[in-house]
Design an enzyme around this catalytic site. Structure first.
Site, PDB file in Angstrom:
ATOM      1  N   TYR A 148       0.855  -1.117   0.054  1.00 42.35           N
ATOM      2  CA  TYR A 148       0.032  -0.045   0.140  1.00 42.35           C
ATOM      3  C   TYR A 148       0.974   1.193   0.109  1.00 42.35           C
ATOM      4  O   TYR A 148       0.513   2.351  -0.854  1.00 42.35           O
ATOM      5  CB  TYR A 148      -0.992   0.003   1.395  1.00 42.35           C
ATOM      6  CG  TYR A 148      -1.799  -1.073   1.226  1.00 42.35           C
ATOM      7  CD1 TYR A 148      -2.944  -1.048   0.227  1.00 42.35           C
ATOM      8  CD2 TYR A 148      -1.742  -2.378   1.978  1.00 42.35           C
ATOM      9  CE1 TYR A 148      -3.989  -2.110   0.419  1.00 42.35           C
ATOM     10  CE2 TYR A 148      -2.635  -3.245   1.758  1.00 42.35           C
ATOM     11  CZ  TYR A 148      -3.610  -3.248   1.067  1.00 42.35           C
ATOM     12  OH  TYR A 148      -4.605  -4.279   1.201  1.00 42.35           O
ATOM     13  N   ASN A 159     -12.580  -0.874  -4.900  1.00 42.34           N
ATOM     14  CA  ASN A 159     -11.970  -0.781  -6.110  1.00 42.34           C
ATOM     15  C   ASN A 159     -13.363  -1.426  -7.061  1.00 42.34           C
ATOM     16  O   ASN A 159     -14.013  -2.755  -6.611  1.00 42.34           O
ATOM     17  CB  ASN A 159     -10.892  -1.890  -6.343  1.00 42.34           C
ATOM     18  CG  ASN A 159     -10.625  -2.151  -7.694  1.00 42.34           C
ATOM     19  OD1 ASN A 159     -10.997  -1.732  -8.711  1.00 42.34           O
ATOM     20  ND2 ASN A 159      -9.686  -3.051  -7.981  1.00 42.34           N
ATOM     21  N   CYS A 167      -6.286  -5.209  -7.660  1.00 39.09           N
ATOM     22  CA  CYS A 167      -5.870  -4.715  -6.104  1.00 39.09           C
ATOM     23  C   CYS A 167      -5.497  -5.863  -5.260  1.00 39.09           C
ATOM     24  O   CYS A 167      -4.990  -5.899  -4.077  1.00 39.09           O
ATOM     25  CB  CYS A 167      -7.027  -4.112  -5.713  1.00 39.09           C
ATOM     26  SG  CYS A 167      -8.733  -4.982  -5.559  1.00 39.09           S
ATOM     27  N   HIS A 168      -5.840  -7.254  -5.936  1.00 39.27           N
ATOM     28  CA  HIS A 168      -5.206  -8.367  -5.098  1.00 39.27           C
ATOM     29  C   HIS A 168      -3.607  -8.587  -4.917  1.00 39.27           C
ATOM     30  O   HIS A 168      -3.133  -9.183  -4.301  1.00 39.27           O
ATOM     31  CB  HIS A 168      -5.735  -9.645  -5.663  1.00 39.27           C
ATOM     32  CG  HIS A 168      -5.537  -9.797  -7.253  1.00 39.27           C
ATOM     33  ND1 HIS A 168      -6.058  -9.145  -8.117  1.00 39.27           N
ATOM     34  CD2 HIS A 168      -4.453 -10.773  -7.618  1.00 39.27           C
ATOM     35  CE1 HIS A 168      -5.595  -9.587  -9.394  1.00 39.27           C
ATOM     36  NE2 HIS A 168      -4.484 -10.316  -9.118  1.00 39.27           N
ATOM     37  N   GLU A 223      -1.735 -16.677 -10.129  1.00 41.08           N
ATOM     38  CA  GLU A 223      -0.787 -15.991 -10.945  1.00 41.08           C
ATOM     39  C   GLU A 223       0.546 -16.323 -10.553  1.00 41.08           C
ATOM     40  O   GLU A 223       1.753 -15.976 -11.200  1.00 41.08           O
ATOM     41  CB  GLU A 223      -0.897 -14.532 -10.688  1.00 41.08           C
ATOM     42  CG  GLU A 223      -2.425 -13.976 -11.085  1.00 41.08           C
ATOM     43  CD  GLU A 223      -2.265 -12.426 -10.846  1.00 41.08           C
ATOM     44  OE1 GLU A 223      -1.307 -11.865 -10.430  1.00 41.08           O
ATOM     45  OE2 GLU A 223      -3.348 -11.888 -11.132  1.00 41.08           O
TER      46      GLU A 223
END
Lengths: 156, 189
Positions: B123, B146, B154-155, B181
């Site tokens: 952040y 979001n 945002c993950h 991912e």
């Protein structure tokens, strides 16, 4: 002065709530074969004027008025000669568009009842469905709307 | 009298193709649950995790207009891209988006969009890149609100100590997306 009024719901909710009743009504008015087209036309017209609605009162009566107009348009398109004939016979009565204008100042329920009865010749049973009320209440709303209009000098 | 599924489908298609909708949406199946995917004429405007997709409709109507209708065909493009993402064959999204932010939030979301697939940031780092290193908490709030998670990733934003911290869709989903991912949280240290 602004009044606190219910906001218009997302169209999806309005559509899902009314689609089956409106379809049933159109089947009765234009017949099963033409009901599909009339149904699409009704909700497309509703969509076009949806955002210009001032408030969410009587959405059911509102969409029934649109459906009734679609049924009249369908009838005229199908039988132009019959429609001409009809307009001669009913010459002394205000056309439905004019009636909607004249009835504009009535309370919403009475307005819908008068327009559906005198503009579109609906049976009280259908007006009751449109208003979400009993047949008796539909009769009362119609006649009280008519009395109000007569006091303003409108004859029907 | 019930409207047939076929007539219902044809009406929805026509309403969307005539361009008279403010928002068209559908539910899209995914490994992390059904997603509400909504588009305006300008682009993707919402991805919702709420199982009760009804909850998303009122905010959409307030933000973009009341003509909100489920119209599956209208979201075919984002649906295809999301499917490819979950199959592991897509690492970046191409669909246009329609998000309405003020200047600072827009900078933060722009920086967020640049965080590559499979990597994470914090952040604080995101706040710094957006020009205000002290705004980590505000950035957290932006992430939480979001409107189009997954597409705006945002993950991929975690706490300074590498903990997952939080996620609008629940931590389990965040973990699932990072796993998909192949992101390694230990890299942060």
């Amino acid at each position: 002065m602004m009044e606190a009024v219910a906001t218009i719901p997302p169209f999806e909710r309005f559509y899902v709530e009314h689609r089956d009743r409106v379809f049933g009504f159109l089947v009765r008015r234009v017949g099963r074969d033409r009901a599909d087209d009339a149904f699409q036309e009704t909700f497309l017209r509703a969509l076009k004027s949806y955002e210009s609605l001032a408030h969410a009162g009587n959405l059911r009566a509102w969409v029934f008025t649109i459906a009734a107009r679609v049924a009249v348009d369908d009838f005229r398109k199908r039988r132009p000669t019959a429609a001409e004939h009809e307009s001669v016979v009913e010459d002394s009565r205000p056309a439905y568009a004019e009636l909607e204008h004249l009835a504009g100042g009535l309370p919403p329920k009475e307005r819908a009842a008068v327009v559906l009865r005198y503009g579109y010749d609906l049976e009280y049973s259908d007006i009751a469905v449109a208003l979400g009320s009993s047949e008796e209440a539909a009769r009362q709303a119609t006649s009280s709307g008519i009395r109000r209009l007569r006091r303003k000098g409108v004859t029907l | 009298m019930k409207v047939s599924d076929d007539l219902d489908r044809r009406f929805r298609e026509r309403a969307a193709s005539e361009g008279s909708l403010d928002v068209a949406y559908d539910l899209v199946d995914s490994p992390i649950g059904a997603l509400l995917v909504a588009v305006t004429e300008r682009g993707l405007c919402r991805i919702g995790f709420d199982a009760e997709h009804e909850h998303d409709l009122d905010p959409l109507a307030r933000l973009f207009g009341a003509k909100v209708l489920r119209a599956p065909k209208a979201v075919d493009e984002p649906r295809r891209e999301l499917n490819e993402y979950f199959e592991g064959t897509r690492t970046a999204f191409d669909v246009p988006v329609d998000v309405r932010f003020d200047a600072f939030r827009l900078r933060v979301m722009d920086e967020l969009a640049r965080v590559p697939y499979g990597e994470v940031t914090t952040y604080g780092a995101l706040a710094a890149r957006a020009g205000n290193p002290r705004a980590a908490r505000a950035v957290g709030t932006f992430m939480n609100r979001n409107p189009i998670p997954i597409v705006l990733p945002c993950h991929r934003v975690v706490g300074a100590n590498g903990s997952l911290t939080g996620y609008g869709g629940g931590l389990e989903r965040k973990e699932r997306l990072l796993q998909l991912e192949g992101a390694s949280l230990t890299l942060l240290g």
